[in-house]
Design a protein around this motif. Sequence first.
Motif, PDB file in Angstrom:
ATOM      1  N   HIS A   1      23.386 -23.613  -1.337  1.00 59.76           N
ATOM      2  CA  HIS A   1      22.749 -24.860  -1.744  1.00 59.76           C
ATOM      3  C   HIS A   1      22.759 -25.861  -0.581  1.00 59.76           C
ATOM      4  CE1 HIS A   1      21.417 -28.075  -4.345  1.00 59.76           C
ATOM      5  NE2 HIS A   1      22.415 -28.812  -3.914  1.00 59.76           N
ATOM      6  N   GLY A   2      21.711 -26.643  -0.456  1.00 61.31           N
ATOM      7  CA  GLY A   2      21.644 -27.688   0.566  1.00 61.31           C
ATOM      8  C   GLY A   2      21.857 -27.125   1.955  1.00 61.31           C
TER       9      GLY A   2
ATOM     10  N   ASP B   1      15.762 -37.627   2.453  1.00 57.61           N
ATOM     11  CA  ASP B   1      15.838 -37.415   1.011  1.00 57.61           C
ATOM     12  C   ASP B   1      16.515 -36.069   0.755  1.00 57.61           C
ATOM     13  OD1 ASP B   1      15.530 -37.119  -1.699  1.00 57.61           O
ATOM     14  OD2 ASP B   1      13.332 -37.192  -1.679  1.00 57.61           O
ATOM     15  N   PRO B   2      17.847 -36.047   0.644  1.00 56.40           N
ATOM     16  CA  PRO B   2      18.579 -34.787   0.479  1.00 56.40           C
ATOM     17  C   PRO B   2      18.141 -33.957  -0.727  1.00 56.40           C
ATOM     18  CG  PRO B   2      20.094 -36.575   0.979  1.00 56.40           C
ATOM     19  CD  PRO B   2      18.742 -37.194   0.727  1.00 56.40           C
ATOM     20  N   SER B   3      17.507 -34.575  -1.708  1.00 49.13           N
ATOM     21  CA  SER B   3      17.040 -33.799  -2.866  1.00 49.13           C
ATOM     22  C   SER B   3      15.916 -32.842  -2.478  1.00 49.13           C
ATOM     23  CB  SER B   3      16.589 -34.729  -3.992  1.00 49.13           C
ATOM     24  OG  SER B   3      15.405 -35.411  -3.634  1.00 49.13           O
ATOM     25  N   ARG B   4      15.311 -33.051  -1.323  1.00 47.68           N
ATOM     26  CA  ARG B   4      14.257 -32.145  -0.838  1.00 47.68           C
ATOM     27  C   ARG B   4      14.826 -30.859  -0.246  1.00 47.68           C
ATOM     28  NH1 ARG B   4      10.770 -34.540   3.303  1.00 47.68           N
ATOM     29  NH2 ARG B   4       9.612 -32.627   2.980  1.00 47.68           N
TER      30      ARG B   4
ATOM     31  N   THR C   1      16.338 -27.494  -0.342  1.00 46.61           N
ATOM     32  CA  THR C   1      16.476 -26.494  -1.397  1.00 46.61           C
ATOM     33  C   THR C   1      17.612 -25.528  -1.131  1.00 46.61           C
ATOM     34  OG1 THR C   1      14.836 -25.089  -0.328  1.00 46.61           O
ATOM     35  CG2 THR C   1      14.042 -26.608  -2.016  1.00 46.61           C
TER      36      THR C   1
ATOM     37  N   ARG D   1      11.728 -28.794   0.371  1.00 45.36           N
ATOM     38  CA  ARG D   1      10.665 -28.971  -0.618  1.00 45.36           C
ATOM     39  C   ARG D   1       9.644 -29.976  -0.085  1.00 45.36           C
ATOM     40  NH1 ARG D   1      13.716 -30.247  -4.497  1.00 45.36           N
ATOM     41  NH2 ARG D   1      14.005 -28.154  -5.256  1.00 45.36           N
TER      42      ARG D   1
ATOM     43  N   HIS E   1       6.182 -29.887  -4.568  1.00 43.41           N
ATOM     44  CA  HIS E   1       7.199 -28.889  -4.902  1.00 43.41           C
ATOM     45  C   HIS E   1       6.986 -27.563  -4.193  1.00 43.41           C
ATOM     46  CE1 HIS E   1       8.913 -31.573  -7.829  1.00 43.41           C
ATOM     47  NE2 HIS E   1       7.710 -31.774  -8.324  1.00 43.41           N
TER      48      HIS E   1
END
Length: 143
Positions: free
Chosen positions: A10-11, A27-30, A32, A58, A62
């Motif tokens: 992850h990450g 943006d760390p949520s990007r 994957t 990402r 998406h």
Amino acid sequence: MPSVAPAYRHGLQALQNAHRQLVTCADPSRLTGSIDLDTALTAAKPNDPRWDYGIGLRGGRHNERAIWIEMHSAQTSEVRAMLNKLRWLKDWLAGEGEPLGRLTDKGAFVWLASGANRLPRTTPQYRLVAREGILPRKRLDLL
């Protein structure tokens, strides 16, 4: 053909801690996930000039893209080794790693300099890596 799927994390968790500190993402949520490709393929390809890491990022809709990072000393004497690693990675992405190759754009290959950058702009070696689009840098900022 060895699978690299078990090496997926992850990450940025697949990157060694010291290397992870050199990669930032606005943006760390990007992010994957990541893979330590070198370690994942060591047993199957011990003598190959393996590339270090892959990172999944990402996009706006998406869709995911892959970024490939090699930690390597940035010296004129190391340019040939880097070009061999890049050629190996591109061949691997076109063959065994083809699913990841589909996520890889032309400019997705990054050389992160381990230590000082000793690759002067005036050298033929600099021009070689510039032509391949992998000029060494100290950090990678993913936008």
